[in-house]
Scaffold this motif. Structure first.
Motif, PDB file in Angstrom:
ATOM      1  N   GLY A  21      53.556 -46.924 -63.524  1.00 32.09           N
ATOM      2  CA  GLY A  21      52.405 -45.611 -63.668  1.00 32.09           C
ATOM      3  C   GLY A  21      51.312 -46.310 -62.764  1.00 32.09           C
ATOM      4  O   GLY A  21      50.118 -44.864 -63.561  1.00 32.09           O
ATOM      5  N   HIS A  22      50.963 -45.635 -61.818  1.00 31.07           N
ATOM      6  CA  HIS A  22      50.164 -45.813 -60.758  1.00 31.07           C
ATOM      7  C   HIS A  22      49.831 -45.033 -59.201  1.00 31.07           C
ATOM      8  O   HIS A  22      51.804 -45.330 -58.801  1.00 31.07           O
ATOM      9  CB  HIS A  22      49.319 -47.056 -60.562  1.00 31.07           C
ATOM     10  N   PHE A  23      49.393 -44.315 -59.189  1.00 27.95           N
ATOM     11  CA  PHE A  23      49.716 -43.882 -57.395  1.00 27.95           C
ATOM     12  C   PHE A  23      49.352 -44.827 -56.396  1.00 27.95           C
ATOM     13  O   PHE A  23      48.582 -45.442 -56.293  1.00 27.95           O
ATOM     14  CB  PHE A  23      49.402 -42.246 -57.390  1.00 27.95           C
ATOM     15  N   ARG A  24      50.117 -44.879 -55.459  1.00 28.36           N
ATOM     16  CA  ARG A  24      49.749 -45.322 -54.098  1.00 28.36           C
ATOM     17  C   ARG A  24      49.426 -44.496 -52.594  1.00 28.36           C
ATOM     18  O   ARG A  24      50.307 -43.855 -52.854  1.00 28.36           O
ATOM     19  CB  ARG A  24      50.387 -46.262 -53.731  1.00 28.36           C
ATOM     20  N   ARG A  25      48.730 -44.107 -51.616  1.00 22.96           N
ATOM     21  CA  ARG A  25      48.892 -42.980 -50.876  1.00 22.96           C
ATOM     22  C   ARG A  25      48.128 -43.749 -49.896  1.00 22.96           C
ATOM     23  O   ARG A  25      47.894 -44.846 -49.419  1.00 22.96           O
ATOM     24  CB  ARG A  25      47.099 -41.989 -51.032  1.00 22.96           C
TER      25      ARG A  25
END
Length: 380
Positions: free
Chosen positions: A375-379
Motif C-alpha cells: 500500500g505504499h510507494f517508494r521512490r
C-alpha cells in the motif's frame, strides 16, 4: 621429464637456425627457421615447403588455423599454405603496414588472425588486414598473448596493452538494422525474437542470421508494444490500431475514437480471454468482437490523458499507466487512481513491471523509479 633432448642442425633437423616453434591441437610440433618450416612426425622432422617457396623469408613464426591453413611469418611478409598446397602472400597491398618487420603471429579463440609488426597490430578481416589505431601499438609490437578469459595482451615499445570485447555491443543502421529506433522487443513461446520500431514497423530476427531482421507487414509505421496470448497469437499495438497475428496472418482492430485516432499503446489478454487496450481516450476492453470503454480518459481529446501501459499483478488486478493522469488499479470490485498526492513520483508513467514478490515497479518521466508494495510507494 628431467632431461633435455637436443635436435642438432643438419643431423636431426633440416634447419640451420630455429626462430619459431608452435604446437597444434593434435600435439604436432611445427618449427620455423632459416628458409623453411618443418613438422615433427614419428620422431622425424619433415619439410612442409619446397626449397624455393620460402627462400629469403627467414620464417620466425608459424601456426595452423581451424581450416587447415598454415600461416608463416616471414621477412618478406605473411605466407599462407592451404591444405591443398596453394601458396599466397600478404603484404602492404593486403593492409600490413610494415610487411618487412613482422614480429609475431597469433590465432585467438574466436579464430581471428593477428599479426604484430614494428609499427602496428593488425587483424585479418575478409582477406584484408585492419590495423589497430592505438598509439602504443603504432610504436611497435613485440609479442601477443591470449589468456584464459579471452583477453589479448600486447607487448609494445610503449607498454602493455590489453584488448577485450566490449560488455555491450550496439546494433543500428550501420550494422544492418532498418532503423536506429527500436521501441520494443518480445520473445515468443517458440523463441522467435520480434522487434517493433518507431519508424520501421514490425520485424523478426532471421533464424540463420542473428543480426538480420525480416519485414513483417508494412515496413513503415510505429510500434508501441508486442504481447502474446495464451493461444500464441501476437498482439501488436501500433499507430494504426491493434494488429493481431495468428499463424502468419494479420487482422487489425481499430478502436472507436471520437477524434478518429487509431493508435493502440498497449494490449494485454486476461485470464478470461478478454483483451485490455490502453488507448488515447481511455482504458478499453475487447471481448470477441465487442468493445467497451472501462475508464474514459480525463481529457479524451488530449494526448496528456492517454492510457499507455498495462501490467497484470499476481492477484489478477490490472495496473494501468497514463500520461500525466497517474496510475490506475482495476479489480473486479472497481478501480482506483493513484497520483503524486499518494506518493507516486510522477503522474507520467513510462513502464510497469510486477516481480515475483508482487511488488509493482513503475518507471516514470521526471519522478524516477518507483516501487509499490504493502500500500505504499517508494521512490528511487
Amino acid at each position: 621429464g628431467s632431461q633435455f633432448t637436443n635436435f642438432l642442425r643438419g643431423k636431426d633437423i633440416p634447419l640451420r637456425v630455429v626462430r619459431g616453434v608452435w604446437e597444434d591441437r593434435d600435439g604436432s610440433l611445427y618449427v620455423a627457421g632459416t628458409s623453411s618450416v618443418v613438422r615433427l612426425q614419428n620422431g622425424t622432422f619433415r619439410d612442409l615447403f619446397a626449397p624455393s617457396v620460402l627462400e629469403g623469408d627467414f620464417p620466425s613464426g608459424v601456426l595452423k588455423d581451424q581450416r587447415g591453413n598454415l600461416w608463416v611469418l616471414g621477412f618478406r611478409g605473411l605466407v599462407r599454405q592451404t591444405p591443398d598446397g596453394r601458396i599466397s602472400r600478404y603484404g602492404a597491398r593486403e593492409g600490413l603496414t610494415d610487411p618487412f618487420e613482422l614480429q609475431a603471429i597469433k590465432l585467438d579463440r574466436d579464430g581471428n588472425l593477428w599479426v604484430a609488426t614494428n609499427n602496428s597490430l593488425a587483424r585479418l578481416e575478409g582477406g584484408q588486414f585492419r590495423t589497430l589505431s592505438d598509439g602504443a601499438a603504432q610504436a611497435g609490437v613485440r609479442c601477443v598473448f591470449e589468456d584464459r578469459d579471452g583477453n589479448l595482451w600486447v607487448g609494445t615499445n610503449r607498454g602493455l596493452l590489453r584488448l577485450r570485447d566490449d560488455v555491450f555491443t550496439a546494433f543500428g543502421k550501420d550494422e544492418g538494422l532498418p532503423s536506429d529506433e527500436p521501441n520494443v522487443i518480445h520473445e515468443d513461446h517458440s523463441g522467435q525474437i520480434w522487434v517493433g520500431f518507431l519508424d520501421a514497423g514490425l520485424r523478426k530476427f532471421a533464424p540463420s542470421d542473428p543480426f538480420h531482421l525480416l519485414s513483417v507487414g508494412p515496413e513503415k509505421g510505429r510500434i508501441y508494444s508486442i504481447r502474446e496470448t495464451r493461444a500464441g497469437d501476437l498482439l501488436v499495438s501500433a499507430r494504426d490500431g491493434l494488429e493481431i497475428w495468428s499463424h502468419g496472418r494479420m487482422r487489425i482492430f481499430v478502436p472507436p475514437d471520437p477524434q478518429g485516432r487509431k493508435r493502440v499503446f498497449d494490449a494485454l489478454e486476461d485470464a478470461d480471454g478478454k483483451i485490455w487496450l490502453a488507448l488515447p481516450n481511455g482504458l478499453g476492453q475487447l471481448s470477441g468482437n465487442t468493445f467497451r470503454t472501462i475508464i474514459p480518459a480525463a481529457n479524451p481529446g488530449m494526448l496528456e490523458g492517454a492510457f499507455v501501459r498495462l501490467v497484470r499483478a499476481p492477484d489478477r488486478s490490472l495496473w494501468v499507466g497514463t500520461i500525466q493522469d497517474g496510475l490506475w488499479r482495476v479489480t473486479s470490485q472497481g478501480s482506483r487512481r493513484y497520483t503524486t498526492a499518494d506518493g507516486l513520483g510522477s503522474n507520467l508513467i513510462r513502464s510497469l513491471y510486477t516481480d515475483h514478490d508482487g511488488t509493482l515497479w513503475i518507471g516514470t518521466f521526471g519522478g524516477g523509479l518507483n516501487a509499490f508494495s504493502d500500500g505504499h510507494f517508494r521512490r528511487f
